[in-house]
Design an enzyme around this catalytic site. Structure first.
Site, mmCIF file in Angstrom:
data_model
loop_
_atom_site.group_PDB
_atom_site.id
_atom_site.type_symbol
_atom_site.label_atom_id
_atom_site.label_comp_id
_atom_site.label_asym_id
_atom_site.label_seq_id
_atom_site.Cartn_x
_atom_site.Cartn_y
_atom_site.Cartn_z
ATOM 1 N N ALA A 1 62.824 24.731 20.816
ATOM 2 C CA ALA A 1 61.701 25.010 21.727
ATOM 3 C C ALA A 1 60.466 25.363 20.909
ATOM 4 C CB ALA A 1 62.051 26.151 22.671
ATOM 5 N N HIS A 2 59.422 24.572 21.062
ATOM 6 C CA HIS A 2 58.233 24.807 20.242
ATOM 7 C C HIS A 2 56.948 24.211 20.824
ATOM 8 C CE1 HIS A 2 60.055 20.977 18.913
ATOM 9 N NE2 HIS A 2 58.801 20.560 18.943
ATOM 10 N N ARG A 3 56.964 23.736 22.053
ATOM 11 C CA ARG A 3 55.817 22.994 22.565
ATOM 12 C C ARG A 3 54.590 23.870 22.740
ATOM 13 N NH1 ARG A 3 56.801 17.957 23.365
ATOM 14 N NH2 ARG A 3 54.673 17.742 24.064
ATOM 15 N N ASN B 1 56.221 26.148 13.611
ATOM 16 C CA ASN B 1 55.298 26.793 14.541
ATOM 17 C C ASN B 1 55.506 28.300 14.528
ATOM 18 O OD1 ASN B 1 54.173 24.412 15.291
ATOM 19 N ND2 ASN B 1 55.062 24.331 17.328
ATOM 20 N N ASP C 1 62.758 21.673 24.758
ATOM 21 C CA ASP C 1 61.529 21.168 25.373
ATOM 22 C C ASP C 1 61.135 19.848 24.718
ATOM 23 O OD1 ASP C 1 60.585 22.039 22.923
ATOM 24 O OD2 ASP C 1 59.323 23.635 23.727
#
Length: 374
Positions: free
Chosen positions: A214-216, A250, A291
């Site tokens: 998850a990193h959006r 991120n 994601d």
């Protein structure tokens, strides 16, 4: 000095682009010969991409050093157009193949149009119909569509999206997704040491693997905090599950991991994984939380339930097959989706659905391009 005056340029700048463009690149070499194909590293995620390009043992013909991704989207798109226009006008390829929806793909496509170069779009027609979800990808893919000459759509639904936007059907080809070509290829390989270690750790501790990525950008801040806080609650209550998560560059993602997940007894943080390890973990997962668009495609291809930590998805086929569930960013909805995934029963051996193709998308793309260029 390297001669770049070749027929076809294949543009790559991020990990997903690498995985989805390389199979096509290899097919182009078979059809047109290496002397007629240029493999370009746009430089968008240059350092991160190097990790995966080593795994695939590839060398780029051209690497751009001026397009390293920054926080400024305006600067990225402006530089992409300027730099690609200059090199395309100078070298004049017959065709440029861009993939997906990255900023440099959009910049390259726009520049190619200005330079009079034919543009083919791999993975065309994906839409959420919401410019802010995902951002800026939805804007990028619309821009690429507007300037492209050839549209390789992965599914019938993506083709219909293009038709509704006024794209002539004769310029749209349904081919499947070339990322599935890579996925099937890597699943056939023997696992590497890191992947083996994680799977063995789970088996030795009698836990089922749940893979997390998850990193959006659009989840940054309160939304990502809500998501990871809900994950903490769920995995505290489900000690039979092992939450496996690779590190990501991120900073906002790593901050949330440190804040909510790192102290969990059943949390396994690993260094960035090879694509081989990622494929093996997905195929050995009880369910997946992500994601990522590509992982949604991979999970639905082999029947692994996937919890999609987004408000919207352009992979509607995943929802239609009921193998994926959107969470949004409300804590109750996230927990509801996680409990759905835990209870979801799928017979992997009997899973026959292939919403994104049978692993021959790259061959189909190469065959279509051969007909067009000859």
């Amino acid at each position: 000095m390297l001669n770049l005056k070749r027929k076809i340029w294949v543009i790559i700048g991020t990990r997903p682009e690498l995985l989805k463009q390389l199979p096509v690149y290899y097919q182009f070499i078979k059809k047109f010969g290496k002397k007629n194909v240029v493999l370009v590293n746009s430089g968008q995620h240059k350092n991160f991409l190097n990790f995966y390009s080593k795994e695939s043992k590839i060398k780029f013909d051209l690497t751009l050093n001026e397009l390293q991704s920054t926080k400024s989207l305006i600067r990225n798109i402006k530089k992409s157009v300027e730099i690609f226009y200059k090199i395309l006008v100078t070298n004049k390829p017959e065709l440029v193949l861009v993939q997906g929806d990255t900023t440099t793909a959009a910049g390259c496509a726009f520049a190619a149009n200005l330079a009079g170069v034919t543009i083919a779009h791999n993975e065309a027609g994906l839409r959420t119909f919401d410019n802010k979800n995902p951002f800026p990808e939805e804007l990028n893919r619309k821009l690429i569509t507007s300037v492209s000459d050839i549209h390789f759509a992965p599914t019938k639904l993506s083709m219909m999206n293009l038709v509704k936007e006024g794209i002539d059907k004769k310029n749209i080809f349904i081919v499947g997704n070339s990322g599935i070509d890579s996925f099937f290829s890597f699943l056939k390989r023997k696992n590497d040491d890191i992947g083996k270690k994680i799977i063995q750790y789970a088996e030795q501790n009698s836990k089922k693997i749940v893979f997390l990525t998850a990193h959006r950008r659009e989840a940054k801040g309160k939304n990502l905090d809500k998501c990871f806080k809900a994950l903490k609650t769920f995995f505290e209550e489900n000690k039979d599950l092992l939450l496996v998560c690779p590190e990501h560059p991120n900073r906002f993602a790593s901050n949330s991991i440190n804040k909510y997940l790192k102290k969990l007894e059943n949390f396994y943080l690993t260094k960035p994984l090879s694509y081989l390890s990622t494929c093996k973990l997905i195929s050995n997962s009880f369910f997946v939380i992500t994601d990522s668009g590509g992982i949604q495609e991979e999970c639905s291809t082999i029947g692994v339930p996937v919890v999609i930590c987004r408000e919207k998805t352009e992979r509607q086929e995943v929802l239609e097959l009921e193998i994926g569930k959107l969470t949004g960013f409300d804590s109750k909805d996230i927990l509801k989706a996680l409990n759905w995934a835990k209870k979801k029963k799928v017979n992997l051996k009997q899973w026959k659905y292939r919403p994104y193709g049978d692993g021959r998308a790259s061959l189909k793309i190469a065959n279509f391009i051969k007909k067009i260029l000859i």
